[in-house]
Scaffold this motif. Structure first.
Motif, PDB file in Angstrom:
ATOM      1  N   LEU A  60       0.807  -1.305  -0.079  1.00 43.07           N
ATOM      2  CA  LEU A  60      -0.111  -0.126  -0.161  1.00 43.07           C
ATOM      3  C   LEU A  60       0.653   1.177   0.082  1.00 43.07           C
ATOM      4  O   LEU A  60       0.534   2.368  -0.669  1.00 43.07           O
ATOM      5  N   HIS A  61       1.972   1.246   0.711  1.00 44.65           N
ATOM      6  CA  HIS A  61       2.929   2.403   0.966  1.00 44.65           C
ATOM      7  C   HIS A  61       3.908   2.541  -0.475  1.00 44.65           C
ATOM      8  O   HIS A  61       4.905   3.125  -0.114  1.00 44.65           O
ATOM      9  N   CYS A  62       3.982   1.495  -1.209  1.00 46.13           N
ATOM     10  CA  CYS A  62       4.790   1.580  -2.105  1.00 46.13           C
ATOM     11  C   CYS A  62       4.314   2.695  -3.334  1.00 46.13           C
ATOM     12  O   CYS A  62       3.664   1.972  -4.540  1.00 46.13           O
ATOM     13  N   ASN A  63       4.600   4.022  -3.124  1.00 50.74           N
ATOM     14  CA  ASN A  63       3.938   5.033  -4.088  1.00 50.74           C
ATOM     15  C   ASN A  63       5.034   5.985  -4.036  1.00 50.74           C
ATOM     16  O   ASN A  63       5.720   6.404  -3.220  1.00 50.74           O
ATOM     17  N   ARG A  64       4.729   7.016  -5.046  1.00 46.27           N
ATOM     18  CA  ARG A  64       5.682   8.197  -4.969  1.00 46.27           C
ATOM     19  C   ARG A  64       5.630   9.088  -3.954  1.00 46.27           C
ATOM     20  O   ARG A  64       6.620   9.447  -3.582  1.00 46.27           O
ATOM     21  N   ARG A  65       4.299   9.286  -3.261  1.00 44.89           N
ATOM     22  CA  ARG A  65       4.355  10.371  -2.290  1.00 44.89           C
ATOM     23  C   ARG A  65       5.181   9.699  -1.030  1.00 44.89           C
ATOM     24  O   ARG A  65       5.715  10.309  -0.231  1.00 44.89           O
ATOM     25  N   THR A  66       5.085   8.338  -0.879  1.00 42.74           N
ATOM     26  CA  THR A  66       5.654   7.827   0.349  1.00 42.74           C
ATOM     27  C   THR A  66       7.192   7.933   0.353  1.00 42.74           C
ATOM     28  O   THR A  66       7.913   8.065   1.246  1.00 42.74           O
ATOM     29  N   VAL A  67       7.684   7.197  -0.797  1.00 45.68           N
ATOM     30  CA  VAL A  67       8.924   6.998  -1.132  1.00 45.68           C
ATOM     31  C   VAL A  67       9.597   8.589  -1.182  1.00 45.68           C
ATOM     32  O   VAL A  67      10.750   8.941  -0.672  1.00 45.68           O
ATOM     33  N   ALA A  68       9.128   9.588  -1.589  1.00 49.77           N
ATOM     34  CA  ALA A  68       9.582  11.152  -1.661  1.00 49.77           C
ATOM     35  C   ALA A  68       9.721  11.436  -0.011  1.00 49.77           C
ATOM     36  O   ALA A  68      10.674  12.107   0.038  1.00 49.77           O
ATOM     37  N   ALA A  69       8.941  11.161   0.645  1.00 47.38           N
ATOM     38  CA  ALA A  69       8.699  11.482   2.129  1.00 47.38           C
ATOM     39  C   ALA A  69       9.944  10.800   2.828  1.00 47.38           C
ATOM     40  O   ALA A  69      10.811  11.612   3.667  1.00 47.38           O
ATOM     41  N   ILE A  70      10.254   9.569   2.511  1.00 47.98           N
ATOM     42  CA  ILE A  70      11.342   9.049   2.984  1.00 47.98           C
ATOM     43  C   ILE A  70      12.636   9.522   2.530  1.00 47.98           C
ATOM     44  O   ILE A  70      13.576   9.895   3.364  1.00 47.98           O
ATOM     45  N   THR A  71      12.875   9.473   1.332  1.00 44.23           N
ATOM     46  CA  THR A  71      14.202  10.077   0.833  1.00 44.23           C
ATOM     47  C   THR A  71      14.299  11.369   1.140  1.00 44.23           C
ATOM     48  O   THR A  71      15.542  11.780   1.389  1.00 44.23           O
ATOM     49  N   GLU A  72      13.293  12.432   1.289  1.00 39.79           N
ATOM     50  CA  GLU A  72      13.426  13.710   1.644  1.00 39.79           C
ATOM     51  C   GLU A  72      13.810  13.912   3.144  1.00 39.79           C
ATOM     52  O   GLU A  72      14.735  14.765   3.492  1.00 39.79           O
ATOM     53  N   GLU A  78      13.998   7.277 -12.860  1.00 45.07           N
ATOM     54  CA  GLU A  78      13.622   8.257 -13.768  1.00 45.07           C
ATOM     55  C   GLU A  78      12.469   8.234 -14.681  1.00 45.07           C
ATOM     56  O   GLU A  78      11.388   8.731 -14.962  1.00 45.07           O
ATOM     57  N   HIS A  79      12.507   6.941 -15.063  1.00 42.27           N
ATOM     58  CA  HIS A  79      11.535   6.375 -16.104  1.00 42.27           C
ATOM     59  C   HIS A  79      10.007   6.204 -15.422  1.00 42.27           C
ATOM     60  O   HIS A  79       9.209   6.547 -16.075  1.00 42.27           O
ATOM     61  N   HIS A  80      10.203   5.757 -14.087  1.00 40.83           N
ATOM     62  CA  HIS A  80       8.959   5.804 -13.384  1.00 40.83           C
ATOM     63  C   HIS A  80       8.592   6.561 -12.520  1.00 40.83           C
ATOM     64  O   HIS A  80       7.442   6.672 -11.766  1.00 40.83           O
ATOM     65  N   GLU A  81       9.329   7.788 -12.280  1.00 40.60           N
ATOM     66  CA  GLU A  81       9.232   9.031 -11.343  1.00 40.60           C
ATOM     67  C   GLU A  81       8.815   8.370 -10.063  1.00 40.60           C
ATOM     68  O   GLU A  81       7.840   9.042  -9.267  1.00 40.60           O
ATOM     69  N   PHE A  82       9.833   7.587  -9.801  1.00 39.30           N
ATOM     70  CA  PHE A  82       9.967   6.897  -8.347  1.00 39.30           C
ATOM     71  C   PHE A  82      11.164   7.346  -7.611  1.00 39.30           C
ATOM     72  O   PHE A  82      12.033   6.635  -7.914  1.00 39.30           O
ATOM     73  N   PRO A  83      11.038   8.306  -6.778  1.00 40.18           N
ATOM     74  CA  PRO A  83      12.346   8.758  -6.072  1.00 40.18           C
ATOM     75  C   PRO A  83      12.994   7.816  -5.330  1.00 40.18           C
ATOM     76  O   PRO A  83      12.599   7.220  -4.369  1.00 40.18           O
ATOM     77  N   GLY A  84      14.296   7.979  -5.641  1.00 42.84           N
ATOM     78  CA  GLY A  84      15.474   7.189  -4.726  1.00 42.84           C
ATOM     79  C   GLY A  84      15.262   5.615  -5.261  1.00 42.84           C
ATOM     80  O   GLY A  84      16.576   5.132  -4.777  1.00 42.84           O
ATOM     81  N   LEU A  85      14.546   5.120  -6.412  1.00 42.15           N
ATOM     82  CA  LEU A  85      14.842   3.664  -6.605  1.00 42.15           C
ATOM     83  C   LEU A  85      16.199   3.369  -7.201  1.00 42.15           C
ATOM     84  O   LEU A  85      16.787   3.955  -8.025  1.00 42.15           O
ATOM     85  N   GLN A  86      16.713   2.556  -6.259  1.00 45.67           N
ATOM     86  CA  GLN A  86      18.258   1.835  -6.893  1.00 45.67           C
ATOM     87  C   GLN A  86      18.357   0.590  -7.330  1.00 45.67           C
ATOM     88  O   GLN A  86      18.954   0.137  -8.024  1.00 45.67           O
ATOM     89  N   ALA A  87      17.233  -0.351  -6.482  1.00 46.06           N
ATOM     90  CA  ALA A  87      17.554  -1.805  -6.944  1.00 46.06           C
ATOM     91  C   ALA A  87      16.167  -2.522  -6.683  1.00 46.06           C
ATOM     92  O   ALA A  87      15.036  -1.930  -6.124  1.00 46.06           O
TER      93      ALA A  87
END
Length: 396
Positions: free
Chosen positions: A202-214, A273-282
């Motif tokens: 449920l929390h695997c989404n752009r808003r959540t990952v942006a909050a974590i990485t920020e 960048e392709h998925h506009e998914f902040p911080g994704l590395q692996a």
């Protein structure tokens, strides 16, 4: 810190004990910041009322009526460290206060009480985010079936749980269907720098990952069909791995079952960048095989990762997330009977749920032998043990 003592002796298992006066100034000073929603002529001190309610929950109280009864039964103990100018509040007073006070303010006060423990968190520690329904707190007239199904208005608490310390860092009440928003609010209440946040799909989404990485944290989030294109690319990446790609295996046996988990991590270069998914590395993948009484079950789980851990670290991180289910949610139901609790009016369910979580945090500070359930009962039976339990914070 030294502990003051007063003269009465008690015993447990035939051993004489001095009863230590608990450092309740830690609680009282933290609770003093909670806005009192009552009129200026309220008889009972808010901080003292909250202390009595919290200690009652620690000893097994599940309702405001039980808080009042416990307070009267243990008034001689409370008078050792509280003034109680107007004696123990009635159950109606407890109910009114817990219905009115702000749950966010109450949880923040406990956060200040436990801050000296939370600083023990280190870089790489796992913070698990998850919600738990308060199944007994459904609105009056709502059926049990509704509370688990469609159209439900079941109350929910979303918590951030430090897996290694087994400590609740923050808890927010979620509106029906609002677990995601509550989780974002929880993330904003805790220090994320250097930590790894885990959560379900449920929390695997752009808003959540942006909050974590920020916030300076990393993430390990379950990846399912709600992110279909991202999941498709993850599967494609694993389809390209070479035979000598690093793999970790973990085996566990017990309770009549054997389980093997195989973990692998692959790069997700360019896909953030392709998925506009902040911080994704692996991406991470765990293939689990469980055998129980000769019956074999297999499952493959995928994860989005903001760093590239070794497969052993990845397996350990994903496993740590289950601490919030096994050590927090399950324990709340078994030891505190949360699912059976019938508090349901206004802020009452959220506030008493916060007391249960913080009582669990405190009980776990005790290092003596015995199950958690026994310790909670022992705290209610034995004044000396109760007071020594409350003093765990003074020695943190």
């Amino acid at each position: 810190m030294g502990l003051a003592v007063f003269g009465r002796m008690d015993s447990w298992a035939g051993i004489a004990l001095l009863e230590p006066v608990p450092r309740m100034d830690i609680f009282l000073s933290a609770f003093d910041d909670i806005p009192d929603p009552r009129a200026d002529n309220a008889r009972h001190d808010l901080c003292e009322l909250l202390v009595v309610g919290f200690v009652a929950v620690l000893c097994g109280a599940t309702s405001c009526a039980e808080m009042a009864d416990f307070g009267r039964a243990k008034e001689h103990v409370f008078r050792g460290f509280l003034k109680l100018k107007h004696s123990i509040p009635s159950h109606d007073t407890f109910s009114t206060v817990f219905r009115m006070i702000d749950p966010k303010a109450l949880d923040a006060a406990f956060g200040r009480v436990l801050a000296q423990i939370a600083v023990l968190l280190g870089d790489g520690d796992v913070i698990a985010i998850d919600g738990k329904a308060l199944r007994g707190a459904r609105d009056k007239g709502q059926s049990a079936g509704q509370s688990a199904g469609q159209g439900a208005r079941t109350r929910m608490m979303v918590s951030a749980y430090a897996a290694r310390l087994r400590l609740t860092l923050a808890t927010v009440a979620a509106d029906p269907g609002g677990e995601l928003e509550a989780a974002l609010e929880v993330l904003g209440l805790i220090a994320l720098k250097g930590k790894v946040v885990t959560a379900d799909a449920l929390h695997c989404n752009r808003r959540t990952v942006a909050a974590i990485t920020e916030g300076g944290g990393d993430y390990c989030l379950a990846l399912k069909a709600n992110q279909d294109s991202l999941l498709s690319d993850a599967r494609s990446c694993f389809g390209k791995v070479l035979p000598d790609h690093p793999v970790a295996r973990q085996q566990e046996a017990g309770h009549g079952r054997n389980e093997t988990r195989t973990g692998m991590v692959v790069s997700a270069k360019g896909l953030a960048e392709h998925h506009e998914f902040p911080g994704l590395q692996a991406f991470g993948r765990i293939e689990a095989r469980r055998e129980t009484d000769g019956k074999v079950q297999t499952q493959t789980r995928y994860y989005a990762l903001s760093w590239v851990p070794g497969p052993e670290v990845f397996i350990a991180t994903s496993r740590a997330h289950w601490g919030i289910e096994n050590a927090l949610h399950w324990q709340l139901d078994v030891s505190f009977r949360e699912d059976a609790a019938r508090n349901r009016k206004d802020h009452g369910p959220a506030n008493i749920a916060i007391l249960r979580r913080r009582a669990l945090d405190l009980a776990r500070r005790d290092t003596s032998k015995g199950s958690l359930s026994i310790k909670l009962k022992r705290a209610g039976w034995n004044d000396a043990f109760l007071l020594s339990l409350l003093n765990q914070l003074a020695s943190a």
